[in-house]
Write a protein that holds these residues in place. Structure first.
Motif, PDB file in Angstrom:
ATOM      1  N   GLY A  22       0.824  -1.198   0.000  1.00  0.00           N
ATOM      2  CA  GLY A  22       0.000   0.000   0.000  1.00  0.00           C
ATOM      3  C   GLY A  22       0.858   1.249   0.000  1.00  0.00           C
ATOM      4  N   ARG A  23       0.182   2.372   0.191  1.00  0.00           N
ATOM      5  CA  ARG A  23       0.858   3.671   0.257  1.00  0.00           C
ATOM      6  C   ARG A  23       0.409   4.385   1.523  1.00  0.00           C
ATOM      7  NH1 ARG A  23       3.163   5.029  -4.579  1.00  0.00           N
ATOM      8  NH2 ARG A  23       2.496   3.826  -6.364  1.00  0.00           N
ATOM      9  N   MET A  24       1.371   4.953   2.228  1.00  0.00           N
ATOM     10  CA  MET A  24       1.074   5.727   3.433  1.00  0.00           C
ATOM     11  C   MET A  24       0.575   7.108   3.038  1.00  0.00           C
ATOM     12  SD  MET A  24       1.773   3.703   5.939  1.00  0.00           S
ATOM     13  CE  MET A  24       1.704   4.873   7.260  1.00  0.00           C
ATOM     14  N   THR A  25      -0.403   7.613   3.765  1.00  0.00           N
ATOM     15  CA  THR A  25      -0.901   8.956   3.515  1.00  0.00           C
ATOM     16  C   THR A  25      -0.238   9.936   4.477  1.00  0.00           C
ATOM     17  OG1 THR A  25      -2.755   8.741   5.041  1.00  0.00           O
ATOM     18  CG2 THR A  25      -3.138   8.063   2.759  1.00  0.00           C
ATOM     19  N   VAL A  26      -0.358  11.195   4.187  1.00  0.00           N
ATOM     20  CA  VAL A  26       0.257  12.237   5.017  1.00  0.00           C
ATOM     21  C   VAL A  26      -0.308  12.217   6.435  1.00  0.00           C
ATOM     22  CG1 VAL A  26       0.573  14.729   5.248  1.00  0.00           C
ATOM     23  CG2 VAL A  26       0.706  13.665   3.005  1.00  0.00           C
ATOM     24  N   VAL A  31      -3.430   3.313   2.210  1.00  0.00           N
ATOM     25  CA  VAL A  31      -4.246   2.968   1.044  1.00  0.00           C
ATOM     26  C   VAL A  31      -3.701   1.640   0.538  1.00  0.00           C
ATOM     27  CG1 VAL A  31      -4.979   3.643  -1.263  1.00  0.00           C
ATOM     28  CG2 VAL A  31      -4.581   5.399   0.470  1.00  0.00           C
ATOM     29  N   LEU A  32      -4.483   0.578   0.678  1.00  0.00           N
ATOM     30  CA  LEU A  32      -4.027  -0.743   0.259  1.00  0.00           C
ATOM     31  C   LEU A  32      -3.883  -0.806  -1.258  1.00  0.00           C
ATOM     32  CD1 LEU A  32      -6.128  -3.153   2.487  1.00  0.00           C
ATOM     33  CD2 LEU A  32      -3.734  -2.530   2.741  1.00  0.00           C
ATOM     34  N   ASP A  33      -2.859  -1.519  -1.697  1.00  0.00           N
ATOM     35  CA  ASP A  33      -2.631  -1.730  -3.125  1.00  0.00           C
ATOM     36  C   ASP A  33      -3.706  -2.670  -3.660  1.00  0.00           C
ATOM     37  OD1 ASP A  33      -0.456  -1.284  -5.283  1.00  0.00           O
ATOM     38  OD2 ASP A  33      -0.929  -3.422  -5.396  1.00  0.00           O
ATOM     39  N   SER A  34      -4.059  -2.523  -4.923  1.00  0.00           N
ATOM     40  CA  SER A  34      -5.111  -3.351  -5.521  1.00  0.00           C
ATOM     41  C   SER A  34      -4.708  -4.825  -5.626  1.00  0.00           C
ATOM     42  CB  SER A  34      -5.486  -2.816  -6.904  1.00  0.00           C
ATOM     43  OG  SER A  34      -4.361  -2.827  -7.751  1.00  0.00           O
ATOM     44  N   ALA A  35      -3.410  -5.139  -5.541  1.00  0.00           N
ATOM     45  CA  ALA A  35      -2.957  -6.529  -5.597  1.00  0.00           C
ATOM     46  C   ALA A  35      -3.191  -7.277  -4.285  1.00  0.00           C
ATOM     47  CB  ALA A  35      -1.475  -6.576  -5.955  1.00  0.00           C
ATOM     48  N   VAL A  36      -3.391  -6.563  -3.188  1.00  0.00           N
ATOM     49  CA  VAL A  36      -3.609  -7.196  -1.882  1.00  0.00           C
ATOM     50  C   VAL A  36      -4.970  -7.875  -1.876  1.00  0.00           C
ATOM     51  CG1 VAL A  36      -3.946  -6.754   0.584  1.00  0.00           C
ATOM     52  CG2 VAL A  36      -2.110  -5.612  -0.643  1.00  0.00           C
ATOM     53  N   THR A  37      -4.979  -9.159  -1.531  1.00  0.00           N
ATOM     54  CA  THR A  37      -6.230  -9.910  -1.507  1.00  0.00           C
ATOM     55  C   THR A  37      -6.620 -10.359  -0.110  1.00  0.00           C
ATOM     56  OG1 THR A  37      -5.050 -11.964  -1.970  1.00  0.00           O
ATOM     57  CG2 THR A  37      -5.935 -10.752  -3.861  1.00  0.00           C
ATOM     58  N   GLY A  38      -5.709 -10.240   0.843  1.00  0.00           N
ATOM     59  CA  GLY A  38      -6.016 -10.675   2.196  1.00  0.00           C
ATOM     60  C   GLY A  38      -5.604  -9.662   3.247  1.00  0.00           C
ATOM     61  N   PHE A  39      -6.563  -9.294   4.087  1.00  0.00           N
ATOM     62  CA  PHE A  39      -6.273  -8.401   5.205  1.00  0.00           C
ATOM     63  C   PHE A  39      -7.347  -8.574   6.270  1.00  0.00           C
ATOM     64  CE2 PHE A  39      -8.997  -6.065   2.376  1.00  0.00           C
ATOM     65  CZ  PHE A  39      -9.865  -5.382   3.208  1.00  0.00           C
ATOM     66  N   ARG A  40      -6.992  -8.224   7.501  1.00  0.00           N
ATOM     67  CA  ARG A  40      -7.931  -8.247   8.623  1.00  0.00           C
ATOM     68  C   ARG A  40      -7.820  -6.924   9.347  1.00  0.00           C
ATOM     69  NH1 ARG A  40      -5.296 -13.467   9.474  1.00  0.00           N
ATOM     70  NH2 ARG A  40      -3.993 -12.288  10.879  1.00  0.00           N
ATOM     71  N   CYS A  41      -8.947  -6.345   9.682  1.00  0.00           N
ATOM     72  CA  CYS A  41      -8.961  -5.074  10.422  1.00  0.00           C
ATOM     73  C   CYS A  41      -9.475  -5.324  11.831  1.00  0.00           C
ATOM     74  CB  CYS A  41      -9.872  -4.067   9.733  1.00  0.00           C
ATOM     75  SG  CYS A  41      -9.267  -3.526   8.143  1.00  0.00           S
TER      76      CYS A  41
END
Length: 72
Positions: A22-26, A31-41
């Protein structure tokens, strides 16, 4: 607007320098990259665990917000 890449830290990841997760914001979000398919919040602790799409290793994020990047 994003300011820096957030990458996989597994030294055995097949992607040079680690796959982009992903990309860190200021303001401290991710912001997760579109290639990421697995995450848990985990909303109670304000963290997320993101799986690398290349090697499957997980990396933990602590921050203010998580955004999904959908590709149409």
């Amino acid at each position: 607007m994003s300011r820096s890449l957030w990458r996989c830290r597994n030294r055995r990841c097949p992607v040079p320098h680690g796959a982009v997760l992903g990309r860190m914001t200021v303001d401290g979000g991710l912001v997760l990259d579109s290639a990421v398919t697995g995450f848990r919040c985990y909303l109670d602790t304000r963290r997320a665990v993101v799986a690398c799409p290349a090697c499957g290793t997980t990396r933990e994020f602590h921050g203010t917000a998580i955004f999904l990047a959908f590709v149409a």
